[in-house]
Structure formats: C-alpha cells, structure tokens
Scaffold this active site. Structure first.
Site, short mmCIF file in Angstrom:
data_model
loop_
_atom_site.label_atom_id
_atom_site.label_comp_id
_atom_site.label_asym_id
_atom_site.label_seq_id
_atom_site.Cartn_x
_atom_site.Cartn_y
_atom_site.Cartn_z
N ASP A 3 0.85 -1.19 0.00
CA ASP A 3 0.00 0.00 0.00
C ASP A 3 0.88 1.24 0.00
O ASP A 3 1.46 1.59 1.02
CB ASP A 3 -0.88 -0.04 1.26
N GLY A 33 -3.49 10.43 -7.03
CA GLY A 33 -4.12 11.75 -6.93
C GLY A 33 -5.58 11.81 -7.30
O GLY A 33 -6.19 12.87 -7.20
N GLY A 59 -8.11 9.92 -5.89
CA GLY A 59 -9.01 9.53 -4.79
C GLY A 59 -9.82 10.73 -4.29
O GLY A 59 -9.35 11.86 -4.31
N CYS A 71 -8.23 12.77 -1.63
CA CYS A 71 -6.80 12.93 -1.91
C CYS A 71 -6.43 14.37 -2.24
O CYS A 71 -7.10 15.02 -3.05
CB CYS A 71 -6.47 12.03 -3.10
N ARG A 117 -14.44 5.68 -1.23
CA ARG A 117 -15.65 6.46 -0.95
C ARG A 117 -16.92 5.63 -1.13
O ARG A 117 -17.85 5.68 -0.32
CB ARG A 117 -15.70 7.69 -1.88
N GLU A 160 -5.96 7.99 4.13
CA GLU A 160 -4.82 7.40 4.84
C GLU A 160 -3.70 8.43 5.02
O GLU A 160 -2.85 8.29 5.88
CB GLU A 160 -4.29 6.19 4.09
N ARG A 178 2.78 5.39 4.09
CA ARG A 178 2.20 5.19 2.76
C ARG A 178 2.71 6.26 1.79
O ARG A 178 2.68 6.09 0.59
CB ARG A 178 0.68 5.26 2.87
N GLU A 202 -1.64 14.44 2.95
CA GLU A 202 -1.99 14.24 1.53
C GLU A 202 -3.43 13.80 1.40
O GLU A 202 -3.87 13.31 0.36
CB GLU A 202 -1.04 13.23 0.89
P1 IMP Z 1 -11.89 6.88 -3.70
O1 IMP Z 1 -12.52 5.56 -4.06
O2 IMP Z 1 -12.00 7.91 -4.78
O3 IMP Z 1 -12.40 7.40 -2.39
O4 IMP Z 1 -10.31 6.61 -3.55
C1 IMP Z 1 -9.77 5.66 -2.68
C2 IMP Z 1 -8.28 5.59 -2.91
O5 IMP Z 1 -7.66 6.83 -2.58
C3 IMP Z 1 -7.54 4.59 -2.04
O6 IMP Z 1 -7.64 3.27 -2.47
C4 IMP Z 1 -6.12 5.11 -2.09
O7 IMP Z 1 -5.41 4.70 -3.23
C5 IMP Z 1 -6.31 6.60 -2.18
N1 IMP Z 1 -6.12 7.26 -0.87
C6 IMP Z 1 -6.50 6.85 0.35
N2 IMP Z 1 -6.21 7.76 1.30
C7 IMP Z 1 -5.62 8.78 0.65
C8 IMP Z 1 -5.07 10.02 1.09
O8 IMP Z 1 -5.13 10.42 2.26
N3 IMP Z 1 -4.49 10.78 0.13
C9 IMP Z 1 -4.42 10.39 -1.18
N4 IMP Z 1 -4.97 9.27 -1.63
C10 IMP Z 1 -5.55 8.45 -0.73
#
Ligand code: IMP
Length: 506
Positions: free
Chosen positions: A261, A314, A316, A319, A382, A408, A418, A432
C-alpha cells in the site's frame, strides 16, 4: 529535456461508451463479472479470481473485518488496512477466516446479576432482542440462560429486577453442540419453532448463536468468495518497512492475498519487498504492488514479480496529493496507458498481470468505463465508506445521515509510511488527504446489486457478456465540456433533489 506526454490527463467523466451491436443472447442475466485477481500464464486459470470486479480500499475508514465479510459475501474482496499494529491487523484477518456464515459470536451478552435496565440499554445499543446470559457476561462464558423480549414486560416490572429472575434458564433451553452443521442447526430451529439456537462446547460454554433469519440470508449468496476450506477470502495491506514481521503474521492469520500500500509505487522499495516475499514464500504468497500511472511504472512492477498492479495517483476523493506535491495523472489516461502496457507484456511473455484501477470512481457508470478501458478490477474507498458495514460512525449532519471517511494521508490516519517511499529514511510528514463525511447509503448488498445491474446492462449495450469481451469491443469517446452538462438532467426543474435512486451521487 523533460519528457512531455502527448495526451492531456483525462478523468472518467470525460468519456462515454458508444453502444455496439447487441445480439439477442446479450442479456444482463447472462453477463459474467468474474475477473482475475492475480497473474497467470496464458491458457491457465488464475489462482484467485474475483466473482465481481470490486475490492475495498486499504483504508482505516473502509476495510475492517466487518467490511471484508460483507464484501466477500457478495463476491468481492477487502484489503484490511495496514495502518495499525501487526497484531490488530492479523486479528482482523483471522476473524474473517474464522467467520462461519450463519454462526454468530453474540455481541450483546448479559451476566446473571445484570438488571432489566441493562437489558433495555443493550437492546438500544445493539438492536438485538435476543441476549444470551453467561456466568461472566462474555460471549463465550458458561451458558446460564437467555433473555428475549418474551421474557419481560416493561410496564409490569421494576427496572432493577435481576436477569437471573426472569431469563429463560439453561435447563429449559434447546441447545446444540458446537460442531453442529448449519443445516442441522437450521433443522433444529424449524422443528422446535425457535428463533435462535445457542451452540455450546463440552463444558457448556457458549460458542455461537445461529439465528433463523441468518440462515435464510445465507442461502442467497451465489457469488461468495470462498477458499478451498469454504472460508471467506480476505486481503491485507502491507508496507515497505516492516514486511519481515508483518507478512508472516498475516500469512499465519490466513490472508489470501497481500498488497503493498503506497501512494507511489515505482520504487526500489517495492522491488525489495516483493523479492523478500518471493525468497521466503515463493509464489505461494500473492502480492499486488503500486500505485503507478504509466507504462514504465507498470513494467517495472510486473518485472519485479507483482501479482497485480494498482493504478492511480491523486484521483481519490479524499486525496490532496496533486495539490500538495504536484504529482499524479488523470485516472482514465493513466489506466488506458497501463492497460495497454499489460497487454503488450502479456504478448511478449505470456504472463497476464491484472490491473486494478484505484480511486476516483464517483458514479456507477465510471466503473463500467474503467473496466472498458482495461481495468480487471476496481478499488473503491468512498463508494464503500457510505455503507452500514464500513467501520466508521454514522452521524446526523444538519438533518442528513453521513458516514465519516478519512484519507490514509490525513492527520487522522497518520499513515505517513504510505506517503514516503520506504526504507528507514523518514522525510518530514505533511498531509496528503482530508477527513470528511460521505452521504450514508444503507446496506452494502443493496447498493452493490444496483450498481452491478447497471454495469451488466451497459455491457449488454456494448455487446459484451464478459469483462474481457467488453475490453475488446468497447468504443469510447471523449466528451466535450458542453456535452458533460447535457449528460445529467438539464433544462428541466427537478421536483425533488435526486440521486436517481442510487445514493451513489456525490
Ligand atoms: P476513492 O474511491 O476515490 O475514495 O479513492 C480511494 C483511494 O484513494 C484509495 O484506495 C487510495 O489509493 C487513495 N487514498 C486513500 N487515502 C488517501 C489520502 O489520504 N491521500 C491520497 N490518496 C488516498
């Protein structure tokens, strides 16, 4: 001179699928969403395939054992978050592996000297009306009785009355031995018109409860992700620092697949971590790597021996990496390039290394787009954070129910490892990711069913009955900014604020 990519960085929202010919055979009921999770040779079956192309993100606010059980039941897989102690993470993995569908370790238990007031408080807290009574009030204490709502009348009883005085005592209960099969337990429940059946060991310690309602639901999960011992499958996140301790503990706990990860995985630290795993476990321990966003990064990790490669920097929802560091790439552009690199690598070597699209899925149709662009499966944060089964609090914010969701890389998760590359040189930590709310959306099963019915339906529009066929046949078009506006309801006044019934909207 610096290298410039020709294509602008595009996101899913900038694409649409153009329908292809659908034969009369092409109906959603015939669509298979089975997809490889780990690398395999041409013509061979992968050691692990997912039954639906969804995995839950390696995040504190998304993937604990509860989420893992719920998602494996539907055919996907969770990666238990690694930003916790090795013991706690291994215990979560072990709980998934020990979980026997239909066999419940009771979470609301009473000691005999508890009062009616305690019963009512527990009922309020857990929502269960059946509570075992054990000598020490624990889930596996010696069974002394049971309390159900038929054992007390609130209007006629004093709240201080002791459980021991109104419970149904052990000698009047029907129980079964701990090794009773689910089918036999269910037969006992039906023959005796019970709502629940406690299973006890030889010393009369409570082991599990079997409930009539759970057996009914267990029968309706055709896609369950089960290992060869019929246990639920589960993944776990690892990092490039403590793998020599963490990996053995996770393997021992029964993890089926691991994933390094890291927010940026095109690094020597990932190579060293994979090499360590190969040296100690050969190919028997499966490990994915990432994240990367171009062909070069993919090839590097594939050559290091990764079992799958995760794409995305970038994109997420929580993120802020792009803002903070100026690194990243539009998720669609990254995925298209990496998928092409995977196909080239397959042609050259005969080894197929699955690609996971990680982050940035906002609408259900983004999932179909990602699969069409070449993703073998999708990692979602999400999306899953919104459900009952995610580990976070459900809170009322200005009259609407929300679930908490934090990155994270946020100060709340403090998962700094990470975000630096690995090894023992720590840089200065900065955030981040953000801490946020997402709209509460109910049960995982209902949402996943609805989302996948849309995916299947669109696949039929493209003439595809499998994900591989979709990738081959899909025709994609970039949309102009004006047609993005046209994509939603427009030039009408909506009668009510609507998520079109999905709960998936932002
Ligand atoms: P989501 O499905 O768009 O919410 O994205 C989830 C993904 O965002 C995760 O699997 C990670 O790869 C990434 N991610 C998780 N936490 C963070 C963070 O704090 N900063 C940037 N990327 C993150």
């Amino acid at each position: 001179m610096a290298y410039y990519f020709d294509e602008p960085s595009r996101t899913f929202n900038e694409y649409l699928l153009v329908p292809g010919f659908s034969s009369s055979e092409c109906i959603p009921a015939k669509v298979s969403l089975k997809t490889p999770l780990v690398k395999h040779r041409q013509g061979e079956e992968p050691a692990i395939s997912l039954n639906i192309p969804m995995v839950s993100a390696i995040m504190q606010s998304v993937s604990d054992d509860g989420m893992a059980i719920a998602l494996a039941t539907e055919g996907g897989l969770s990666f238990i978050f690694g930003s916790q102690t090795i013991e706690n993470q291994a215990a979560m993995v072990a709980r998934v592996k020990d979980y026997k569908a239909g066999f419940v370790t009771s979470d609301a238990n009473l000691a005999p000297d508890a009062t009616l007031a305690d019963v009512l408080a527990l009922k309020e807290e857990y929502g269960h009306s059946t509570m075992p009574v054990t000598d020490d009030g624990s889930a596996h204490g010696k069974l002394l009785g049971i309390v159900t709502s038929r054992d007390y009348r609130i209007s006629r009883m004093d709240p201080s009355e002791k459980v021991a005085d109104f419970m149904t005592p052990r000698e009047r209960m029907i129980v079964a031995a701990a090794d009773t099969s689910l089918k036999t337990a269910n037969d006992i429940i039906w023959d005796n018109k019970l709502n629940s059946l406690p299973l006890v060991d030889e010393e009369d310690h409570l082991m599990y409860m079997v409930f009539r309602k759970d057996y009914d639901s267990h029968k309706s999960n055709p896609y369950e992700m089960l290992d060869s011992h019929k246990r639920y499958m589960v993944g776990a996140g690892i990092n490039t620092r403590d793998y020599a301790e963490r990996v053995p503990a996770l393997v021992e706990a029964g993890a089926d697949v691991l994933c390094i990860d890291s927010s940026e995985g095109f690094s020597d630290w990932q190579r060293i971590t994979i090499e360590w795993i190969r040296e100690h476990y050969g190919d028997s321990v499966k490990v994915g790597a990432g994240n990367v966003v171009d062909a070069e990064g993919f090839r590097f990790l594939a050559e290091c021996g990764a079992d799958f490669v995760k794409v995305g920097i970038g994109g997420g929802s929580i993120c802020i990496t792009r803002e903070q560091k100026g690194i990243g790439r539009g998720q669609a552009t990254a995925l298209i390039e990496v998928s092409k690199a995977r196909d080239e690598y397959f042609e050259e070597t005969g080894i197929y290394v699955p690609v996971c699209s990680d982050g940035g899925i906002v609408y259900d149709h983004h999932m179909t787009l990602a699969l069409a662009m070449g993703a073998d499966f999708l990692m979602l944060g999400r999306y899953f954070a919104r459900f009952d089964e995610s580990p976070t609090n459900k809170v009322n914010v200005n009259g609407s129910y929300m679930k908490e969701y934090w990155g994270e890389g946020s100060a709340r998760a403090r998962n700094w490892q990470r975000y630096d590359l690995g090894g023992d040189k720590k840089g200065l930590s900065f955030e981040e990711g953000v801490d946020s709310y997402v709209p509460y959306a109910g049960a995982l099963k209902d949402n996943v069913d609805l989302t996948l019915s849309k995916v299947r339906s669109t696949m039929c529009n493209c003439g595809a009955l499998t994900i591989a066929e979709l990738q081959e046949k899909a025709k994609l078009t970039v949309v102009s900014s004006t047609s993005i506006v046209e994509g939603g309801a427009h030039d009408v006044v909506l009668k009510e604020k609507s998520g079109y019934g999905t709960g998936t909207m932002r």
